[in-house]
Design a protein around this motif. Sequence first.
Motif, PDB file in Angstrom:
ATOM      1  N   ALA A   1     -36.949  14.346  25.266  1.00  0.00           N
ATOM      2  CA  ALA A   1     -35.566  14.725  25.542  1.00  0.00           C
ATOM      3  C   ALA A   1     -35.496  16.103  26.182  1.00  0.00           C
ATOM      4  O   ALA A   1     -34.769  16.325  27.166  1.00  0.00           O
ATOM      5  CB  ALA A   1     -34.746  14.692  24.249  1.00  0.00           C
ATOM      6  N   ALA A   2     -36.256  17.049  25.649  1.00  0.00           N
ATOM      7  CA  ALA A   2     -36.236  18.413  26.188  1.00  0.00           C
ATOM      8  C   ALA A   2     -36.789  18.452  27.605  1.00  0.00           C
ATOM      9  O   ALA A   2     -36.292  19.195  28.461  1.00  0.00           O
ATOM     10  CB  ALA A   2     -37.042  19.336  25.279  1.00  0.00           C
ATOM     11  N   TYR A   3     -37.809  17.657  27.875  1.00  0.00           N
ATOM     12  CA  TYR A   3     -38.391  17.596  29.223  1.00  0.00           C
ATOM     13  C   TYR A   3     -37.372  17.023  30.211  1.00  0.00           C
ATOM     14  O   TYR A   3     -37.216  17.517  31.334  1.00  0.00           O
ATOM     15  CB  TYR A   3     -39.657  16.752  29.194  1.00  0.00           C
ATOM     16  CG  TYR A   3     -40.463  16.767  30.469  1.00  0.00           C
ATOM     17  CD1 TYR A   3     -41.419  17.754  30.691  1.00  0.00           C
ATOM     18  CD2 TYR A   3     -40.297  15.793  31.446  1.00  0.00           C
ATOM     19  CE1 TYR A   3     -42.173  17.773  31.855  1.00  0.00           C
ATOM     20  CE2 TYR A   3     -41.046  15.800  32.611  1.00  0.00           C
ATOM     21  CZ  TYR A   3     -41.985  16.793  32.806  1.00  0.00           C
ATOM     22  OH  TYR A   3     -42.729  16.801  33.961  1.00  0.00           O
ATOM     23  N   ALA A   4     -36.652  15.981  29.785  1.00  0.00           N
ATOM     24  CA  ALA A   4     -35.629  15.387  30.653  1.00  0.00           C
ATOM     25  C   ALA A   4     -34.514  16.387  30.939  1.00  0.00           C
ATOM     26  O   ALA A   4     -34.038  16.506  32.076  1.00  0.00           O
ATOM     27  CB  ALA A   4     -35.058  14.134  29.995  1.00  0.00           C
ATOM     28  N   VAL A   5     -34.079  17.116  29.909  1.00  0.00           N
ATOM     29  CA  VAL A   5     -33.026  18.117  30.089  1.00  0.00           C
ATOM     30  C   VAL A   5     -33.478  19.188  31.072  1.00  0.00           C
ATOM     31  O   VAL A   5     -32.702  19.639  31.922  1.00  0.00           O
ATOM     32  CB  VAL A   5     -32.668  18.751  28.726  1.00  0.00           C
ATOM     33  CG1 VAL A   5     -31.839  20.014  28.911  1.00  0.00           C
ATOM     34  CG2 VAL A   5     -31.910  17.742  27.864  1.00  0.00           C
ATOM     35  N   LYS A   6     -34.723  19.574  30.999  1.00  0.00           N
ATOM     36  CA  LYS A   6     -35.228  20.654  31.853  1.00  0.00           C
ATOM     37  C   LYS A   6     -35.464  20.210  33.301  1.00  0.00           C
ATOM     38  O   LYS A   6     -35.289  20.990  34.238  1.00  0.00           O
ATOM     39  CB  LYS A   6     -36.535  21.201  31.271  1.00  0.00           C
ATOM     40  CG  LYS A   6     -37.017  22.492  31.923  1.00  0.00           C
ATOM     41  CD  LYS A   6     -38.199  23.063  31.180  1.00  0.00           C
ATOM     42  CE  LYS A   6     -38.631  24.404  31.747  1.00  0.00           C
ATOM     43  NZ  LYS A   6     -37.614  25.455  31.534  1.00  0.00           N
ATOM     44  N   THR A   7     -35.845  18.942  33.485  1.00  0.00           N
ATOM     45  CA  THR A   7     -36.292  18.521  34.817  1.00  0.00           C
ATOM     46  C   THR A   7     -35.327  17.610  35.569  1.00  0.00           C
ATOM     47  O   THR A   7     -35.286  17.636  36.794  1.00  0.00           O
ATOM     48  CB  THR A   7     -37.648  17.802  34.716  1.00  0.00           C
ATOM     49  OG1 THR A   7     -37.522  16.631  33.890  1.00  0.00           O
ATOM     50  CG2 THR A   7     -38.712  18.729  34.131  1.00  0.00           C
ATOM     51  N   SER A   8     -34.563  16.757  34.877  1.00  0.00           N
ATOM     52  CA  SER A   8     -33.717  15.793  35.571  1.00  0.00           C
ATOM     53  C   SER A   8     -32.616  16.501  36.366  1.00  0.00           C
ATOM     54  O   SER A   8     -31.868  17.316  35.829  1.00  0.00           O
ATOM     55  CB  SER A   8     -33.083  14.834  34.559  1.00  0.00           C
ATOM     56  OG  SER A   8     -32.283  13.876  35.230  1.00  0.00           O
ATOM     57  N   GLY A   9     -32.570  16.206  37.647  1.00  0.00           N
ATOM     58  CA  GLY A   9     -31.573  16.840  38.505  1.00  0.00           C
ATOM     59  C   GLY A   9     -31.713  18.340  38.573  1.00  0.00           C
ATOM     60  O   GLY A   9     -30.727  19.050  38.753  1.00  0.00           O
ATOM     61  N   GLY A  10     -32.959  18.816  38.415  1.00  0.00           N
ATOM     62  CA  GLY A  10     -33.175  20.253  38.429  1.00  0.00           C
ATOM     63  C   GLY A  10     -32.533  20.948  37.241  1.00  0.00           C
ATOM     64  O   GLY A  10     -32.183  22.134  37.307  1.00  0.00           O
ATOM     65  N   GLY A  11     -32.369  20.212  36.151  1.00  0.00           N
ATOM     66  CA  GLY A  11     -31.762  20.774  34.949  1.00  0.00           C
ATOM     67  C   GLY A  11     -30.253  20.642  34.902  1.00  0.00           C
ATOM     68  O   GLY A  11     -29.607  21.195  34.009  1.00  0.00           O
ATOM     69  N   LYS A  12     -29.684  19.878  35.831  1.00  0.00           N
ATOM     70  CA  LYS A  12     -28.223  19.775  35.919  1.00  0.00           C
ATOM     71  C   LYS A  12     -27.655  18.485  35.339  1.00  0.00           C
ATOM     72  O   LYS A  12     -26.442  18.316  35.277  1.00  0.00           O
ATOM     73  CB  LYS A  12     -27.784  19.907  37.383  1.00  0.00           C
ATOM     74  CG  LYS A  12     -28.123  21.255  38.005  1.00  0.00           C
ATOM     75  CD  LYS A  12     -27.692  21.306  39.473  1.00  0.00           C
ATOM     76  CE  LYS A  12     -28.044  22.664  40.085  1.00  0.00           C
ATOM     77  NZ  LYS A  12     -27.650  22.725  41.522  1.00  0.00           N
ATOM     78  N   ASP A  13     -28.533  17.552  34.917  1.00  0.00           N
ATOM     79  CA  ASP A  13     -28.049  16.238  34.481  1.00  0.00           C
ATOM     80  C   ASP A  13     -27.688  16.163  32.997  1.00  0.00           C
ATOM     81  O   ASP A  13     -26.666  15.578  32.631  1.00  0.00           O
ATOM     82  CB  ASP A  13     -29.091  15.161  34.778  1.00  0.00           C
ATOM     83  CG  ASP A  13     -29.224  14.854  36.254  1.00  0.00           C
ATOM     84  OD1 ASP A  13     -28.313  15.233  37.026  1.00  0.00           O
ATOM     85  OD2 ASP A  13     -30.234  14.241  36.643  1.00  0.00           O
TER      86      ASP A  13
END
Length: 319
Positions: free
Chosen positions: A243-255
């Motif tokens: 979850a933390a990786y997705a928050v940090k990386t998805s959409g450059g951290g904007k998703d």
Amino acid sequence: MTAGTICRTTAAKSAKSRIVAVGAIAVAGTLLLTGCGDQTDKKEDGGKKVVSAPLSDELPANIRNKGVIKVGSDIAYPPVEFKDKDGKTVGIDPDIADAMGKQLGVTFEFDNGTFDTLLGGLRSKRYDIAMSAMTDTKNRQEGIDEETGKKVGTGVDFVDYFTAGVSIYTKKGDDQGIKTWQDLCGKKIVVQRGTVSHDMAKAESKKCKSGKISIESFDNDQQAQTRLRSGGADAGSSDFPVAAYAVKTSGGGKDFQLVGEQVEAAPYGIAIAKNNPKLRDAIKMALDAIIANGQYEKIIKKWGVDAGAVKEAKINGGK
């Protein structure tokens, strides 16, 4: 990747977890691990260097002779295991497996499969082990189906190598007041099928007094994230590192954004068939060896998840 009271366990006990780790996930998927040199013994033989793995003799003869351990894994769970831009399998699990392979004198070959089929593949001998951010639970050890409580197989042994918890995340700037699992009543959540998050959602939904939790499950976590990103759900849930990786990386951290606290800390375990104790013990020795020589610590720090590190390997430490 989890999947109730433990993490990939639920408020009732679980199925995949993929930490009560505190800290951010480092986006280091493309960085090379440095300083983890080959720990095998090197001897001179007629002017040629011969490399021998210190724990090779601990393996079952058939695996030692093949030089390969086949690994069942759901390779769509960054940063635990995933494909990089070149199609190479990378992540926490592959790095740990590679380090253990140097101790055992074998190559760990990762074979992609959906998470909820991995233990079946292990039972059918398609894989030698399953390593996929799988939470070690008593039900899995004993071959008990999480939902029915009935015995469905012989169970597996685990060699525990990490600790993880479960997190909820929402679209960024749109948490809809969700802070806890109870806040999901009357809302829709997306999860990976067969994970602790999936089990927790089902268990919590039964407790809801005003509207059940609508649950949509997917073959992998990235599909669930796509559904949430498109507005098809109110929240998603997965193991904290994922979850933390997705928050940090998805959409450059904007998703996405994390909401509330992570819960259900439990060990990730490498699953091995009950009838293969020699392989189980060899893997435990290899894990203890890389913990002792510092390779394990370097791998965990490389991926920014050192709060979930263990100090020693354990067999069947899950509850």
